[in-house]
Design a protein around this motif. Sequence first.
Motif, PDB file in Angstrom:
ATOM      1  N   PRO A   1      79.481  22.532   7.425  1.00 16.63           N
ATOM      2  CA  PRO A   1      80.644  22.586   6.521  1.00 16.63           C
ATOM      3  C   PRO A   1      80.343  22.121   5.088  1.00 16.63           C
ATOM      4  CG  PRO A   1      81.235  21.523   8.593  1.00 16.63           C
ATOM      5  CD  PRO A   1      79.766  21.770   8.645  1.00 16.63           C
TER       6      PRO A   1
ATOM      7  N   VAL B   1      79.190  25.053   2.605  1.00 17.79           N
ATOM      8  CA  VAL B   1      80.020  26.215   2.274  1.00 17.79           C
ATOM      9  C   VAL B   1      79.977  26.552   0.775  1.00 17.79           C
ATOM     10  CG1 VAL B   1      82.398  27.094   2.239  1.00 17.79           C
ATOM     11  CG2 VAL B   1      81.470  26.069   4.324  1.00 17.79           C
TER      12      VAL B   1
ATOM     13  N   ILE C   1      80.268  33.696   4.982  1.00 16.40           N
ATOM     14  CA  ILE C   1      80.035  32.314   5.402  1.00 16.40           C
ATOM     15  C   ILE C   1      79.771  32.328   6.900  1.00 16.40           C
ATOM     16  CG2 ILE C   1      80.995  29.997   5.556  1.00 16.40           C
ATOM     17  CD1 ILE C   1      82.697  30.735   3.064  1.00 16.40           C
TER      18      ILE C   1
ATOM     19  N   ALA D   1      77.063  28.856   0.023  1.00 13.67           N
ATOM     20  CA  ALA D   1      76.904  30.049   0.871  1.00 13.67           C
ATOM     21  C   ALA D   1      76.470  31.274   0.076  1.00 13.67           C
ATOM     22  CB  ALA D   1      78.196  30.342   1.628  1.00 13.67           C
TER      23      ALA D   1
END
Length: 190
Positions: A10, A13, A4, A16
């Motif tokens: 954010p 994520v 990551i 990822a």
Amino acid sequence: MIEIPSDLHPDLVPLAFLLGNWAGAGVSDFPRAEKCNFGQEVTFSHDGRDFLEYTSHSWVLDNDGNKVRPLETETGYWRIDKDRKVEVVMARDQGVIEIWYGELADKKPQIDLVTDAVARTAASGPYSGGKRLYGYVNSDLMWVGEKATPEVELRPYMSAHLKKTVTPEEVEAMAKSLGDLPDDGIAFFK
């Protein structure tokens, strides 16, 4: 292993596992179209904003695995919300624009997508919608696509098995992180 990046937005994520450069091969088979093996290169990248950028280039392979000619090019943007709902806007070189919606599976890196809207230019072939399944399996990216036209019901038409590739810059970074190695290389394996 899924990395990551520290500058990844954010919200992204959960996606990822898609990041990076991927290459591999697959099969294409649809009524009234050439059945073939194809090669594919896919890149999922980010620039810190709340979407992944997607590009895919594929080409027909001959029986020896050599490139014959381009098959398809796609580009697009992938987003995910807090409820794990995924949305994709995609443009294809055949003159098709698609909006896909789907969901990231619970507790596994798998995404199911279905077209919500399709726009076609006059030059594009018949196409009315599709489904795709992407999965991260044993560090590889696998996908299968289904497609429908006014004449053909929804059915599988393409699938591929892709492996992560590294860029020259990534190789250089890996080499620098190894530090000092013995000149003979033997001690490295002890």
